[in-house]
Design a protein around this motif. Structure first.
Motif, PDB file in Angstrom:
ATOM      1  N   PRO A  90       0.828  -1.205   0.000  1.00 26.48           N
ATOM      2  CA  PRO A  90       0.000   0.000   0.000  1.00 26.48           C
ATOM      3  C   PRO A  90       0.865   1.260   0.000  1.00 26.48           C
ATOM      4  O   PRO A  90       1.994   1.251   0.492  1.00 26.48           O
ATOM      5  CB  PRO A  90      -0.792  -0.111   1.296  1.00 26.48           C
ATOM      6  CG  PRO A  90       0.093  -0.907   2.195  1.00 26.48           C
ATOM      7  CD  PRO A  90       0.808  -1.888   1.287  1.00 26.48           C
ATOM      8  N   SER A 148     -12.458   7.192  10.271  1.00 23.05           N
ATOM      9  CA  SER A 148     -11.964   5.814  10.323  1.00 23.05           C
ATOM     10  C   SER A 148     -11.763   5.352  11.756  1.00 23.05           C
ATOM     11  O   SER A 148     -12.135   4.227  12.114  1.00 23.05           O
ATOM     12  CB  SER A 148     -10.649   5.681   9.552  1.00 23.05           C
ATOM     13  OG  SER A 148     -10.875   5.792   8.174  1.00 23.05           O
ATOM     14  N   GLY A 152      -4.478   5.300   2.202  1.00 21.31           N
ATOM     15  CA  GLY A 152      -5.759   5.809   1.718  1.00 21.31           C
ATOM     16  C   GLY A 152      -6.141   7.126   2.367  1.00 21.31           C
ATOM     17  O   GLY A 152      -7.331   7.404   2.521  1.00 21.31           O
ATOM     18  N   ALA A 161      -7.826   5.755   5.665  1.00 27.45           N
ATOM     19  CA  ALA A 161      -8.515   4.464   5.799  1.00 27.45           C
ATOM     20  C   ALA A 161      -7.849   3.601   6.860  1.00 27.45           C
ATOM     21  O   ALA A 161      -8.513   2.863   7.584  1.00 27.45           O
ATOM     22  CB  ALA A 161      -8.562   3.735   4.463  1.00 27.45           C
ATOM     23  N   SER A 162      -6.534   3.700   6.963  1.00 32.53           N
ATOM     24  CA  SER A 162      -5.774   3.042   8.022  1.00 32.53           C
ATOM     25  C   SER A 162      -4.816   4.087   8.583  1.00 32.53           C
ATOM     26  O   SER A 162      -4.220   4.861   7.816  1.00 32.53           O
ATOM     27  CB  SER A 162      -5.014   1.835   7.481  1.00 32.53           C
ATOM     28  OG  SER A 162      -4.490   1.083   8.544  1.00 32.53           O
ATOM     29  N   THR A 200      -7.907   0.855  11.610  1.00 35.80           N
ATOM     30  CA  THR A 200      -8.295   0.768  10.207  1.00 35.80           C
ATOM     31  C   THR A 200      -9.816   0.802  10.134  1.00 35.80           C
ATOM     32  O   THR A 200     -10.488   0.113  10.901  1.00 35.80           O
ATOM     33  CB  THR A 200      -7.767  -0.534   9.571  1.00 35.80           C
ATOM     34  OG1 THR A 200      -6.335  -0.530   9.662  1.00 35.80           O
ATOM     35  CG2 THR A 200      -8.183  -0.668   8.112  1.00 35.80           C
ATOM     36  N   HIS A 201     -10.332   1.594   9.222  1.00 38.98           N
ATOM     37  CA  HIS A 201     -11.779   1.632   9.041  1.00 38.98           C
ATOM     38  C   HIS A 201     -12.261   0.217   8.738  1.00 38.98           C
ATOM     39  O   HIS A 201     -11.627  -0.505   7.965  1.00 38.98           O
ATOM     40  CB  HIS A 201     -12.160   2.580   7.895  1.00 38.98           C
ATOM     41  CG  HIS A 201     -13.612   2.870   7.857  1.00 38.98           C
ATOM     42  ND1 HIS A 201     -14.544   1.955   7.393  1.00 38.98           N
ATOM     43  CD2 HIS A 201     -14.310   3.965   8.248  1.00 38.98           C
ATOM     44  CE1 HIS A 201     -15.743   2.474   7.495  1.00 38.98           C
ATOM     45  NE2 HIS A 201     -15.647   3.697   8.017  1.00 38.98           N
ATOM     46  N   ASP A 234     -14.342  -0.971   6.761  1.00 41.85           N
ATOM     47  CA  ASP A 234     -14.492  -1.238   5.325  1.00 41.85           C
ATOM     48  C   ASP A 234     -13.167  -1.603   4.653  1.00 41.85           C
ATOM     49  O   ASP A 234     -13.156  -2.150   3.549  1.00 41.85           O
ATOM     50  CB  ASP A 234     -15.077  -0.019   4.590  1.00 41.85           C
ATOM     51  CG  ASP A 234     -16.518   0.264   4.984  1.00 41.85           C
ATOM     52  OD1 ASP A 234     -17.166  -0.618   5.610  1.00 41.85           O
ATOM     53  OD2 ASP A 234     -16.998   1.376   4.675  1.00 41.85           O
ATOM     54  N   SER A 235     -12.042  -1.290   5.312  1.00 46.56           N
ATOM     55  CA  SER A 235     -10.719  -1.577   4.746  1.00 46.56           C
ATOM     56  C   SER A 235      -9.966  -2.641   5.536  1.00 46.56           C
ATOM     57  O   SER A 235      -8.785  -2.887   5.279  1.00 46.56           O
ATOM     58  CB  SER A 235      -9.885  -0.285   4.702  1.00 46.56           C
ATOM     59  OG  SER A 235     -10.494   0.665   3.865  1.00 46.56           O
ATOM     60  N   ARG A 279      -6.617  -6.075   5.069  1.00 41.85           N
ATOM     61  CA  ARG A 279      -5.660  -5.834   3.977  1.00 41.85           C
ATOM     62  C   ARG A 279      -4.226  -5.672   4.473  1.00 41.85           C
ATOM     63  O   ARG A 279      -3.336  -5.384   3.693  1.00 41.85           O
ATOM     64  CB  ARG A 279      -6.079  -4.583   3.195  1.00 41.85           C
ATOM     65  CG  ARG A 279      -7.449  -4.708   2.587  1.00 41.85           C
ATOM     66  CD  ARG A 279      -7.840  -3.432   1.891  1.00 41.85           C
ATOM     67  NE  ARG A 279      -9.210  -3.537   1.406  1.00 41.85           N
ATOM     68  CZ  ARG A 279      -9.859  -2.573   0.803  1.00 41.85           C
ATOM     69  NH1 ARG A 279      -9.267  -1.416   0.584  1.00 41.85           N
ATOM     70  NH2 ARG A 279     -11.088  -2.741   0.407  1.00 41.85           N
ATOM     71  N   TRP A 323      -3.140  -3.227   6.167  1.00 37.08           N
ATOM     72  CA  TRP A 323      -2.755  -1.821   6.128  1.00 37.08           C
ATOM     73  C   TRP A 323      -2.347  -1.329   7.508  1.00 37.08           C
ATOM     74  O   TRP A 323      -1.462  -0.477   7.631  1.00 37.08           O
ATOM     75  CB  TRP A 323      -3.887  -0.969   5.579  1.00 37.08           C
ATOM     76  CG  TRP A 323      -4.135  -1.135   4.109  1.00 37.08           C
ATOM     77  CD1 TRP A 323      -3.434  -1.904   3.224  1.00 37.08           C
ATOM     78  CD2 TRP A 323      -5.172  -0.521   3.358  1.00 37.08           C
ATOM     79  NE1 TRP A 323      -3.969  -1.792   1.975  1.00 37.08           N
ATOM     80  CE2 TRP A 323      -5.044  -0.948   2.017  1.00 37.08           C
ATOM     81  CE3 TRP A 323      -6.204   0.351   3.676  1.00 37.08           C
ATOM     82  CZ2 TRP A 323      -5.897  -0.527   1.011  1.00 37.08           C
ATOM     83  CZ3 TRP A 323      -7.059   0.778   2.673  1.00 37.08           C
ATOM     84  CH2 TRP A 323      -6.902   0.344   1.355  1.00 37.08           C
TER      85      TRP A 323
END
Length: 190
Positions: free
Chosen positions: A4, A20, A66, A69-70, A124-125, A127-128, A131, A133
């Motif tokens: 990422p 997030s 993102g 996002a994280s 981390t949100h 939705d993410s 991964r 992250w």
């Protein structure tokens, strides 16, 4: 898997970072201790994470994927503790402020006296999630601590996170029983 893109947060990332973290910590023991009321959790958690973001964004120690996002919010070594009184007192009623201070004082009393990098928030949100992250942004701060030749320290009150952090190279160095069970973990310089 492609690595990422990790960036250092800017003031423009504030809303995404706060959103997030509020979503990521809805069931976290610390946030639920601090803000137990379902109706006020989103507002108080947003104020809390906003305060942490604002304290550190200009230090360039908030790493994101993102653009929020994280998130890993790190505190570089400090010579003296910073006061939360001014900004938090205006945002929380007395009972909430008392819980914030009680938790903060208990944890900070258990932290090492020698200089270290402090991982204050890692989230981390939802939705993410999944991964990796979170690990990526955590590692950005660990690399920075290694450049300084200093250990990294964090605290968690989520028993499930202890094993997660152990797998990432952290070890429990102390525990705090009150106001809620909390583990102080450290990762030494490689």
């Amino acid at each position: 898997m492609t690595a990422p893109e990790i960036t250092i947060a800017t003031p423009a990332d504030r809303g995404a970072v706060i959103g997030s973290l509020v979503a990521a910590f809805t069931k976290d023991p610390v946030l639920r201790y601090l803000f137990p009321d379902e109706a006020t959790y989103p507002r108080y958690a947003a104020a809390f994470f906003g305060h942490l973001f604002d304290k550190r964004v200009n230090k360039e120690t908030i790493w994101t994927v993102g653009h929020g996002a994280s998130v890993a919010i790190w505190e570089p070594p400090v010579t003296q503790p910073e006061s939360h009184e001014d900004t938090l007192a205006a945002q929380f009623p007395a009972d909430v402020l008392a819980r914030v201070h009680a938790y903060d004082e208990a944890v900070h009393a258990a932290l090492p006296e020698s200089p270290f990098w402090y991982l204050g928030v890692l989230g981390t949100h939802p939705d993410s999630a999944g991964r990796r992250w979170g690990r990526a942004v955590m590692n950005a701060g660990l690399r920075r601590a290694a450049v300084d030749g200093l250990p990294a320290v964090l605290e968690t009150s989520n028993p499930g996170n202890v094993e997660l952090y152990r797998r990432a190279g952290w070890e429990v160095v102390r525990s705090v029983p009150d106001p809620l069970p909390t583990w102080i973990m450290q990762q030494s310089v490689p």
